[in-house]
Design an enzyme around this catalytic site. Structure first.
Site, mmCIF file in Angstrom:
data_model
loop_
_atom_site.group_PDB
_atom_site.id
_atom_site.type_symbol
_atom_site.label_atom_id
_atom_site.label_comp_id
_atom_site.label_asym_id
_atom_site.label_seq_id
_atom_site.Cartn_x
_atom_site.Cartn_y
_atom_site.Cartn_z
ATOM 1 N N GLY A 174 15.933 7.278 -6.808
ATOM 2 C CA GLY A 174 14.568 6.875 -7.159
ATOM 3 C C GLY A 174 13.537 7.365 -6.175
ATOM 4 O O GLY A 174 13.725 8.394 -5.499
ATOM 5 N N GLY A 216 15.361 6.911 -2.599
ATOM 6 C CA GLY A 216 16.587 7.704 -2.413
ATOM 7 C C GLY A 216 16.336 9.205 -2.511
ATOM 8 O O GLY A 216 16.808 9.970 -1.652
ATOM 9 N N LEU A 238 8.521 4.684 4.185
ATOM 10 C CA LEU A 238 7.663 5.711 3.595
ATOM 11 C C LEU A 238 6.685 5.095 2.601
ATOM 12 O O LEU A 238 6.997 4.097 1.951
ATOM 13 C CB LEU A 238 8.490 6.803 2.911
ATOM 14 C CG LEU A 238 9.306 6.475 1.659
ATOM 15 C CD1 LEU A 238 8.458 6.483 0.393
ATOM 16 C CD2 LEU A 238 10.420 7.488 1.513
ATOM 17 N N GLU A 277 4.387 6.044 -0.808
ATOM 18 C CA GLU A 277 4.358 7.071 -1.847
ATOM 19 C C GLU A 277 3.086 7.904 -1.710
ATOM 20 O O GLU A 277 2.044 7.406 -1.295
ATOM 21 C CB GLU A 277 4.441 6.419 -3.223
ATOM 22 C CG GLU A 277 5.845 5.929 -3.483
ATOM 23 C CD GLU A 277 5.972 5.179 -4.796
ATOM 24 O OE1 GLU A 277 5.278 5.520 -5.755
ATOM 25 O OE2 GLU A 277 6.772 4.234 -4.828
ATOM 26 N N LEU A 287 10.284 -6.703 5.505
ATOM 27 C CA LEU A 287 9.495 -7.635 4.685
ATOM 28 C C LEU A 287 8.186 -7.970 5.389
ATOM 29 O O LEU A 287 7.114 -7.999 4.777
ATOM 30 C CB LEU A 287 10.272 -8.946 4.454
ATOM 31 C CG LEU A 287 11.433 -8.943 3.480
ATOM 32 C CD1 LEU A 287 11.948 -10.363 3.277
ATOM 33 C CD2 LEU A 287 11.007 -8.379 2.132
ATOM 34 N N ALA A 288 8.269 -8.212 6.702
ATOM 35 C CA ALA A 288 7.078 -8.622 7.446
ATOM 36 C C ALA A 288 6.060 -7.478 7.507
ATOM 37 O O ALA A 288 4.850 -7.708 7.362
ATOM 38 C CB ALA A 288 7.475 -9.060 8.849
ATOM 39 N N ASN A 304 5.541 -5.079 5.325
ATOM 40 C CA ASN A 304 4.855 -4.977 4.032
ATOM 41 C C ASN A 304 3.915 -6.155 3.809
ATOM 42 O O ASN A 304 2.815 -5.993 3.280
ATOM 43 C CB ASN A 304 5.868 -4.880 2.888
ATOM 44 C CG ASN A 304 6.353 -3.445 2.709
ATOM 45 O OD1 ASN A 304 5.778 -2.516 3.270
ATOM 46 N ND2 ASN A 304 7.408 -3.263 1.943
ATOM 47 N N ALA A 305 4.327 -7.344 4.244
ATOM 48 C CA ALA A 305 3.465 -8.523 4.070
ATOM 49 C C ALA A 305 2.186 -8.365 4.894
ATOM 50 O O ALA A 305 1.083 -8.658 4.416
ATOM 51 C CB ALA A 305 4.220 -9.783 4.482
ATOM 52 N N CYS A 327 6.496 -2.337 -3.865
ATOM 53 C CA CYS A 327 6.973 -3.133 -2.717
ATOM 54 C C CYS A 327 6.156 -4.367 -2.377
ATOM 55 O O CYS A 327 6.724 -5.439 -2.192
ATOM 56 C CB CYS A 327 7.013 -2.242 -1.478
ATOM 57 S SG CYS A 327 8.351 -1.073 -1.537
HETATM 58 C C1 UDX Z 1 3.981 0.592 1.019
HETATM 59 C C2 UDX Z 1 4.049 0.656 2.553
HETATM 60 O O1 UDX Z 1 2.864 1.294 3.042
HETATM 61 C C3 UDX Z 1 5.287 1.412 2.988
HETATM 62 O O2 UDX Z 1 5.402 1.384 4.406
HETATM 63 C C4 UDX Z 1 6.523 0.759 2.363
HETATM 64 O O3 UDX Z 1 7.688 1.489 2.703
HETATM 65 C C5 UDX Z 1 6.394 0.686 0.856
HETATM 66 O O4 UDX Z 1 5.175 0.003 0.498
HETATM 67 P P1 UDX Z 1 3.229 2.245 -0.907
HETATM 68 O O5 UDX Z 1 3.271 1.033 -1.785
HETATM 69 O O6 UDX Z 1 3.910 3.475 -1.381
HETATM 70 O O7 UDX Z 1 3.826 1.914 0.539
HETATM 71 O O8 UDX Z 1 1.694 2.658 -0.670
HETATM 72 P P2 UDX Z 1 0.522 2.140 0.286
HETATM 73 O O9 UDX Z 1 -0.189 3.332 0.799
HETATM 74 O O10 UDX Z 1 0.964 1.164 1.272
HETATM 75 O O11 UDX Z 1 -0.469 1.441 -0.760
HETATM 76 C C6 UDX Z 1 -0.120 0.261 -1.441
HETATM 77 C C7 UDX Z 1 -1.282 -0.205 -2.270
HETATM 78 O O12 UDX Z 1 -2.347 -0.663 -1.447
HETATM 79 C C8 UDX Z 1 -1.897 0.870 -3.175
HETATM 80 O O13 UDX Z 1 -2.198 0.294 -4.421
HETATM 81 C C9 UDX Z 1 -3.152 1.284 -2.444
HETATM 82 O O14 UDX Z 1 -4.160 1.789 -3.293
HETATM 83 C C10 UDX Z 1 -3.571 -0.035 -1.827
HETATM 84 N N1 UDX Z 1 -4.409 0.135 -0.627
HETATM 85 C C11 UDX Z 1 -3.907 0.725 0.496
HETATM 86 C C12 UDX Z 1 -5.712 -0.334 -0.646
HETATM 87 O O15 UDX Z 1 -6.199 -0.886 -1.659
HETATM 88 N N2 UDX Z 1 -6.480 -0.186 0.485
HETATM 89 C C13 UDX Z 1 -6.008 0.395 1.630
HETATM 90 O O16 UDX Z 1 -6.776 0.468 2.610
HETATM 91 C C14 UDX Z 1 -4.685 0.866 1.628
HETATM 92 P P1 ADP Z 2 12.989 2.726 -5.377
HETATM 93 O O1 ADP Z 2 11.492 2.796 -5.482
HETATM 94 O O2 ADP Z 2 13.450 1.559 -4.523
HETATM 95 O O3 ADP Z 2 13.633 4.004 -5.009
HETATM 96 P P2 ADP Z 2 13.679 3.204 -8.166
HETATM 97 O O4 ADP Z 2 13.658 2.243 -9.310
HETATM 98 O O5 ADP Z 2 12.737 4.350 -8.157
HETATM 99 O O6 ADP Z 2 13.518 2.307 -6.847
HETATM 100 O O7 ADP Z 2 15.133 3.821 -8.008
HETATM 101 C C1 ADP Z 2 16.314 3.093 -7.992
HETATM 102 C C2 ADP Z 2 17.399 3.905 -8.711
HETATM 103 O O8 ADP Z 2 18.659 3.249 -8.518
HETATM 104 C C3 ADP Z 2 17.210 4.037 -10.219
HETATM 105 O O9 ADP Z 2 17.153 5.416 -10.583
HETATM 106 C C4 ADP Z 2 18.459 3.346 -10.820
HETATM 107 O O10 ADP Z 2 18.948 3.978 -12.002
HETATM 108 C C5 ADP Z 2 19.461 3.478 -9.679
HETATM 109 N N1 ADP Z 2 20.561 2.502 -9.720
HETATM 110 C C6 ADP Z 2 20.481 1.173 -9.887
HETATM 111 N N2 ADP Z 2 21.707 0.603 -9.850
HETATM 112 C C7 ADP Z 2 22.604 1.602 -9.651
HETATM 113 C C8 ADP Z 2 24.028 1.660 -9.493
HETATM 114 N N3 ADP Z 2 24.777 0.565 -9.522
HETATM 115 N N4 ADP Z 2 24.594 2.873 -9.310
HETATM 116 C C9 ADP Z 2 23.832 3.987 -9.250
HETATM 117 N N5 ADP Z 2 22.493 3.998 -9.379
HETATM 118 C C10 ADP Z 2 21.867 2.832 -9.570
#
Ligand code: UDX
Ligand code: ADP
Length: 467
Positions: free
Chosen positions: A15, A18, A174, A176, A228-229, A231-232, A283
């Site tokens: 995903g 991964g 990371l 996105e 968790l912390a 992200n929170a 997340c």
């Molecule tokens: C987040 C964490 O940043 C990352 O460390 C963790 O591994 C996964 O979750 P992500 O969700 O991919 O990453 O994107 P991020 O850049 O954190 O943005 C999350 C959301 O917050 C988005 O909707 C973004 O638009 C929003 N955001 C971010 C704001 O509204 N304002 C900001 O200043 C920053």
């Molecule tokens: P993330 O953002 O955490 O990477 P995604 O939903 O994008 O989450 O990706 C998770 C992936 O894990 C999906 O492609 C799903 O098909 C795969 N998956 C879930 N359970 C299993 C499993 N038991 N074996 C192999 N792949 C799995």
């Protein structure tokens, strides 16, 4: 200390985490064979597509890495058994959504996929295997993984099959849209575990491109909780600035000026202070709800309420935006044409999980609006899936537009929900000529310039500014 030389890695789950993570490991460690497996065969086919535009995930820079590693030491496959049995190290990187049913529904994480993966590892692994939690998981999940692996181990010992496991936590930080640069140049790498040999094996992999000072080793539970912390805390910052955006609109303060003024304080810092339509992504909401659930479970209701407020504020911000659109359009959007610019939860990704656009757009559809949606990377099918859980009682209709001018033809309003680069610096003189009069722009991401819009005669509402 004896050491393990890792030659083959398997990652369960191809995903958003991964796929990019394993691509970078394969790129940085050409001597290691990396196999990414997934139960979703379509996803694997897409990862193997020769047309790199068809990869299942859009991330800047990912296509270049795939083109130099795929088929060399990076492989995507659905053959779980062989990939697991061949590997010295297995990453579990599967989805962990919020539970929708049963105990903890709406808050706790659903660990079915993690459990299924652990059982597959227990069944197919051979010899000694290092098993790594990569997905964000509730604190103490490693214990559950250990128990599954060890129970199977006892069964194996009875049958004189010898296999052993070490479990580590290595959460991925990371974001996105910047996944590749975050992976190539991380702020830190966190490794939690008890077995020094396994920890060392993982540290050695990262040392191929990350300096030792950036690699933090902790116990398993600290590692799980830190993810968790983190992200929170990040989500809390967004809810904090969003709460101030509403305050600005009420008082005449300007959110950009306030964010700049507070961000210059080194203790606060200037990042993650962009007010917007609320945080999305897979997340933040999930992890906070998980924290809320666990706080309740551990008898800490005040802690649970504190964090829950971050999520409530986020939903409130989305509702607030939808209500402002309604109010400015004379209290009804029934039969009105509205363009939605941006459907992804943030720029530079095709991911729409928990995107604020889903809730805001579906509320407008419920009111009977006619939406034309434009996003440079989000597909029609993805939007359709996102709307599936809503049944629009009213006559709202939506379509995807192929371009910004196509989306804006004959609209009464434009709602900017994602900060895609191409939305900045648009020729609003030209675009205004395509729209109906009087038309509105609702800018939730501070994309447009007030003066420029006002010169075109369009009405403008900007988040965090008094209209
Ligand atoms: C987040 C964490 O940043 C990352 O460390 C963790 O591994 C996964 O979750 P992500 O969700 O991919 O990453 O994107 P991020 O850049 O954190 O943005 C999350 C959301 O917050 C988005 O909707 C973004 O638009 C929003 N955001 C971010 C704001 O509204 N304002 C900001 O200043 C920053
Ligand atoms: P993330 O953002 O955490 O990477 P995604 O939903 O994008 O989450 O990706 C998770 C992936 O894990 C999906 O492609 C799903 O098909 C795969 N998956 C879930 N359970 C299993 C499993 N038991 N074996 C192999 N792949 C799995």
């Amino acid at each position: 200390m004896s050491s393990i030389k890792v030659r083959k890695i398997c990652c369960i789950g191809a995903g958003y985490v991964g796929g990019p993570t394993m691509s970078v490991i394969a790129d940085k460690c050409p001597e290691i064979e990396v196999k990414v497996v997934d139960i979703n065969k379509e996803r694997i086919t897409a990862w193997n597509d020769t047309d790199l535009n068809k990869l299942p995930i859009f991330e800047p820079g990912l296509d270049q890495i795939i083109s130099r590693t795929r088929g060399r030491n990076l492989f995507f496959s659905s053959e779980m058994e062989k990939a697991i049995s061949d590997s010295d190290m297995i990453f579990i990187s599967v989805n962990t959504p919020t539970k929708t049913k049963g105990l903890g529904a709406g808050q706790a994480s659903d660990l079915s996929w993690v459990e299924a993966s652990a059982r597959q590892v227990a069944k197919f692994a051979k010899g000694h295997t290092i098993v790594i939690e990569k997905s964000t998981l509730p604190v103490r999940t490693a214990q559950a993984i250990k128990e599954i692996l060890n129970t199977t181990n006892r069964e194996n010992q009875k049958n004189e099959i010898s296999k052993t496991f070490s479990v580590l936590s290595n959460p991925e930080f990371l974001a996105e849209g910047t996944a590749i640069s975050d992976l190539e140049n991380p702020d830190r790498v966190l490794i939690g575990g008890e077995d020094p040999i396994a920890i060392n094996a993982l540290v050695n992999i990262y040392l191929n491109w990350v300096s030792r000072e950036k690699i933090i080793c902790t116990n398993l539970w600290s590692s799980e909780l830190s993810k968790l912390a983190a992200n929170a805390f990040l989500a809390q910052r967004i809810s904090s600035i969003n709460s101030i955006s509403a305050f600005c609109e009420a008082t005449g303060a300007d959110i950009q000026e306030v964010a700049k003024a507070i961000g210059t304080d080194k203790r606060i810092g200037n990042q993650f202070l962009c007010a917007g339509p609320g945080f999305g992504g897979s997340c933040f909401k999930k992890d906070i709800l998980n924290l809320v659930y666990l706080s309740g479970y551990f008898g800490l209701p005040e802690v649970a309420n504190y964090w829950n407020q971050v999520v409530l504020l986020n939903t409130w911000q989305q509702d607030r935006i939808y209500k402002i659109v309604l109010e400015k359009l004379f209290g009804t959007v029934n039969g009105k044409n509205i363009a939605i610019l941006g459907f992804a939860f943030k720029a530079n990704t095709n991911d729409t999980r928990e995107s604020p656009a889903i809730r805001i757009a579906s509320d407008l559809l419920e009111e009977g609006a006619l939406l034309s949606i434009y996003d440079p990377k989000v597909s029609f099918e993805r939007v359709q899936e996102d709307f599936e859980e809503f049944s629009f009682d009213n006559q709202g209709i939506w379509k995807m537009a192929n371009s910004i001018p196509d989306a804006l033809k004959e609209v009464d309003a434009v709602l900017i929900l994602t900060d895609w680069e191409e939305f900045f610096g648009l020729d609003w003189n030209y675009l205004a000529s395509l729209m109906r009069v009087p038309a509105w722009i609702f800018d939730t991401r501070s994309v447009v310039n007030r003066q420029e819009i006002e010169n075109t005669g369009l009405n403008l509402w900007k988040l965090g500014e008094r209209s």
